[in-house]
Design a protein around this motif. Structure first.
Motif, PDB file in Angstrom:
ATOM      1  N   LEU A   1      -2.509  28.527   7.344  1.00  0.00           N
ATOM      2  CA  LEU A   1      -2.215  27.236   6.888  1.00  0.00           C
ATOM      3  C   LEU A   1      -3.358  26.172   6.342  1.00  0.00           C
ATOM      4  CD1 LEU A   1       0.593  26.573   9.551  1.00  0.00           C
ATOM      5  CD2 LEU A   1       1.027  27.183   7.133  1.00  0.00           C
ATOM      6  N   GLY A   2      -4.378  26.040   6.900  1.00  0.00           N
ATOM      7  CA  GLY A   2      -5.387  25.292   6.477  1.00  0.00           C
ATOM      8  C   GLY A   2      -5.734  25.875   5.408  1.00  0.00           C
ATOM      9  N   ARG A   3      -5.949  27.191   5.077  1.00  0.00           N
ATOM     10  CA  ARG A   3      -6.160  27.518   3.677  1.00  0.00           C
ATOM     11  C   ARG A   3      -5.331  27.222   2.494  1.00  0.00           C
ATOM     12  NH1 ARG A   3      -7.818  32.004   7.058  1.00  0.00           N
ATOM     13  NH2 ARG A   3      -5.930  33.180   6.357  1.00  0.00           N
ATOM     14  N   LEU A   4      -3.942  27.165   2.993  1.00  0.00           N
ATOM     15  CA  LEU A   4      -3.149  26.916   2.023  1.00  0.00           C
ATOM     16  C   LEU A   4      -3.269  25.209   1.576  1.00  0.00           C
ATOM     17  CD1 LEU A   4      -0.022  28.710   3.142  1.00  0.00           C
ATOM     18  CD2 LEU A   4      -1.111  29.291   1.234  1.00  0.00           C
ATOM     19  N   VAL A   5      -3.413  24.391   2.652  1.00  0.00           N
ATOM     20  CA  VAL A   5      -3.563  23.138   2.198  1.00  0.00           C
ATOM     21  C   VAL A   5      -4.828  22.935   1.549  1.00  0.00           C
ATOM     22  CG1 VAL A   5      -3.966  20.813   3.585  1.00  0.00           C
ATOM     23  CG2 VAL A   5      -2.377  22.391   4.458  1.00  0.00           C
ATOM     24  N   ASN A   6      -5.846  23.573   1.942  1.00  0.00           N
ATOM     25  CA  ASN A   6      -7.411  23.328   1.323  1.00  0.00           C
ATOM     26  C   ASN A   6      -7.014  23.709  -0.283  1.00  0.00           C
ATOM     27  OD1 ASN A   6      -8.635  22.076   3.366  1.00  0.00           O
ATOM     28  ND2 ASN A   6      -9.390  24.090   4.086  1.00  0.00           N
ATOM     29  N   SER A   7      -6.329  24.942  -0.612  1.00  0.00           N
ATOM     30  CA  SER A   7      -6.135  25.441  -1.873  1.00  0.00           C
ATOM     31  C   SER A   7      -5.352  24.232  -2.731  1.00  0.00           C
ATOM     32  CB  SER A   7      -5.271  26.630  -1.960  1.00  0.00           C
ATOM     33  OG  SER A   7      -5.111  27.041  -3.280  1.00  0.00           O
ATOM     34  N   ALA A   8      -4.268  23.818  -2.007  1.00  0.00           N
ATOM     35  CA  ALA A   8      -3.401  22.804  -2.663  1.00  0.00           C
ATOM     36  C   ALA A   8      -4.428  21.509  -3.034  1.00  0.00           C
ATOM     37  CB  ALA A   8      -2.521  22.453  -1.815  1.00  0.00           C
ATOM     38  N   ARG A   9      -5.093  20.923  -2.132  1.00  0.00           N
ATOM     39  CA  ARG A   9      -5.961  20.012  -2.241  1.00  0.00           C
ATOM     40  C   ARG A   9      -7.070  20.233  -3.651  1.00  0.00           C
ATOM     41  NH1 ARG A   9      -8.634  15.452   0.400  1.00  0.00           N
ATOM     42  NH2 ARG A   9      -7.326  15.966   2.140  1.00  0.00           N
ATOM     43  N   GLU A  10      -7.792  21.356  -3.643  1.00  0.00           N
ATOM     44  CA  GLU A  10      -8.541  21.776  -4.682  1.00  0.00           C
ATOM     45  C   GLU A  10      -7.548  21.590  -6.128  1.00  0.00           C
ATOM     46  OE1 GLU A  10     -10.145  25.412  -3.906  1.00  0.00           O
ATOM     47  OE2 GLU A  10     -11.383  24.953  -2.367  1.00  0.00           O
ATOM     48  N   ASN A  11      -6.407  22.099  -6.098  1.00  0.00           N
ATOM     49  CA  ASN A  11      -5.660  22.052  -7.334  1.00  0.00           C
ATOM     50  C   ASN A  11      -5.342  20.911  -7.824  1.00  0.00           C
ATOM     51  OD1 ASN A  11      -5.561  24.817  -7.433  1.00  0.00           O
ATOM     52  ND2 ASN A  11      -3.735  25.072  -6.387  1.00  0.00           N
ATOM     53  N   ILE A  12      -4.990  19.702  -6.741  1.00  0.00           N
ATOM     54  CA  ILE A  12      -4.431  18.235  -7.066  1.00  0.00           C
ATOM     55  C   ILE A  12      -5.730  17.491  -7.420  1.00  0.00           C
ATOM     56  CG2 ILE A  12      -3.848  16.272  -6.125  1.00  0.00           C
ATOM     57  CD1 ILE A  12      -1.997  17.954  -4.011  1.00  0.00           C
ATOM     58  N   GLU A  13      -7.123  17.784  -7.116  1.00  0.00           N
ATOM     59  CA  GLU A  13      -8.248  17.218  -7.299  1.00  0.00           C
ATOM     60  C   GLU A  13      -8.620  17.599  -8.696  1.00  0.00           C
ATOM     61  OE1 GLU A  13     -11.121  18.299  -4.440  1.00  0.00           O
ATOM     62  OE2 GLU A  13     -10.651  16.653  -3.090  1.00  0.00           O
ATOM     63  N   LYS A  14      -8.387  19.076  -8.977  1.00  0.00           N
ATOM     64  CA  LYS A  14      -8.648  19.403 -10.500  1.00  0.00           C
ATOM     65  C   LYS A  14      -7.795  18.766 -11.465  1.00  0.00           C
ATOM     66  CE  LYS A  14     -10.581  23.994  -9.059  1.00  0.00           C
ATOM     67  NZ  LYS A  14     -10.336  25.409  -9.402  1.00  0.00           N
ATOM     68  N   MET A  15      -6.508  18.433 -10.825  1.00  0.00           N
ATOM     69  CA  MET A  15      -5.612  17.947 -12.050  1.00  0.00           C
ATOM     70  C   MET A  15      -6.004  16.470 -12.333  1.00  0.00           C
ATOM     71  SD  MET A  15      -1.893  19.431 -11.211  1.00  0.00           S
ATOM     72  CE  MET A  15      -1.808  19.327  -9.421  1.00  0.00           C
TER      73      MET A  15
END
Length: 339
Positions: free
Chosen positions: A57-71
């Motif tokens: 779950l941590g990896r999923l949250v971090n991946s979502a954070r990276e995607n949102i930051e890039k956007m």
């Protein structure tokens, strides 16, 4: 959890599409990634998951954070690019558009005349002096042989102060100031403003300008005065100018005269400008009165001198063919552009 993260990314993308500027983008960043943001809230909920689930779950949250930051970074760059383009477009200079020609000033006709007078007399060895515009009764009248009962005082009614001082009625007091300095011989001109309680009309004003001239030395004669003023007239109005001296009375000169010049319009033949006389009066002059020399501390037996005074407005009007004195002081650009 996976569905919630995917929805959060879609929500972020929708809001980015509706952004108006950097201020709204910053608010979106706080809503998503701030201390109380939605992604931060999801991250805190991992504490309730089992130890086996937390890493995934941590990896999923971090991946979502990276995607949102890039956007968000891409949105910021896009907004900045758009705002820069809008600003450059607004500030764009059309180099093919005709420019605005700057308006250049020019000398006032009276300044032109005064400069000409200065050049003429400085060329004859005169210096330029200036003096106070507020004078005591002594300098304005008494020292010029104008007693308290002299009719010239009423003719030159002026503006008085409570202590008896007044605005000078002519530049003639400068004669006395210069002679009292005791630096003989004297050869000077004194331009400046003068004041009289006159009604404003085509030929009079309560404030006008004069130029005084004074020469004091040993052996100065009326012939020197006439020769000086004739040269001045020819330099100012042209070599063909004729001069005429008429006897007159001034309290501070003896003998005294008024000088006329041949009409600059008709050349002395007679016309409307010179009232069909062929000549136009331009100044008063005379030999400095012995009493004035004595009051200024100069021995009239050893020294003699002459003085002359002219109105700059009158000279300007005659030189440029101006019929109304008020035009010189109204600052109408349409009038002044002619000169």
């Amino acid at each position: 959890m996976t569905d919630k993260l995917a929805e959060l990314e879609r929500q972020c993308a929708r809001r980015i599409a509706e952004l108006a500027g950097l201020k709204e983008l910053e608010q979106l960043r706080l809503d998503m990634l701030g201390k109380k943001g939605e992604l931060t809230t999801l991250l805190k909920s991992l504490g309730s998951a089992s130890p086996e689930e937390r890493p995934a779950l941590g990896r999923l949250v971090n991946s979502a954070r990276e995607n949102i930051e890039k956007m968000l970074e891409a949105a910021k760059a896009g907004i900045q690019t758009r705002e820069t383009a809008d600003r450059l477009s607004a500030e764009r200079i059309d180099v093919t558009k005709p420019g605005k020609a700057p308006q250049f000033g020019a000398k006032h006709p009276m300044t032109t005349v005064l400069d000409s007078l200065k050049d003429i007399f400085v060329g004859m060895g005169y210096s330029i002096a200036e003096g106070p515009e507020i004078e005591t009764p002594y300098y304005n009248f008494d020292s010029l042989n104008i007693s308290a009962t002299h009719p010239a005082r009423s003719e030159q009614d002026t503006f008085y102060f409570a202590n008896g001082d007044s605005l000078r009625t002519s530049t003639s007091p400068m004669q006395v100031h210069i002679m009292e300095a005791g630096q003989l011989p004297v050869r000077a001109i004194c331009p400046g403003r003068v004041y009289r309680r006159d009604e404003v009309d085509a030929t009079h004003a309560p404030v006008f300008h004069q130029l005084e001239g004074i020469v004091v030395d040993k052996g100065v004669t009326m012939g020197d005065l006439k020769g000086t003023l004739e040269l001045f007239a020819k330099e100012l109005f042209g070599s063909g100018t004729k001069v005429r001296f008429r006897p007159h009375y001034f309290p501070f000169t003896e003998p005294s005269a008024e000088m006329d010049v041949s009409c600059f319009v008709c050349g002395g033949q007679g016309c409307r400008v010179c009232k069909h006389e062929g000549f136009i009066e331009i100044l008063g002059c005379g030999m400095i009165h012995p009493r004035v020399l004595e009051m200024s501390g100069i021995d009239p037996v050893v020294y003699s001198g002459f003085a002359f005074g002219m109105g700059l407005e009158r000279i300007s009007m005659q030189r440029f063919g101006i019929s109304d004195l008020r035009l010189l002081h109204e600052n109408d650009v349409r009038f002044l552009k002619q000169f």
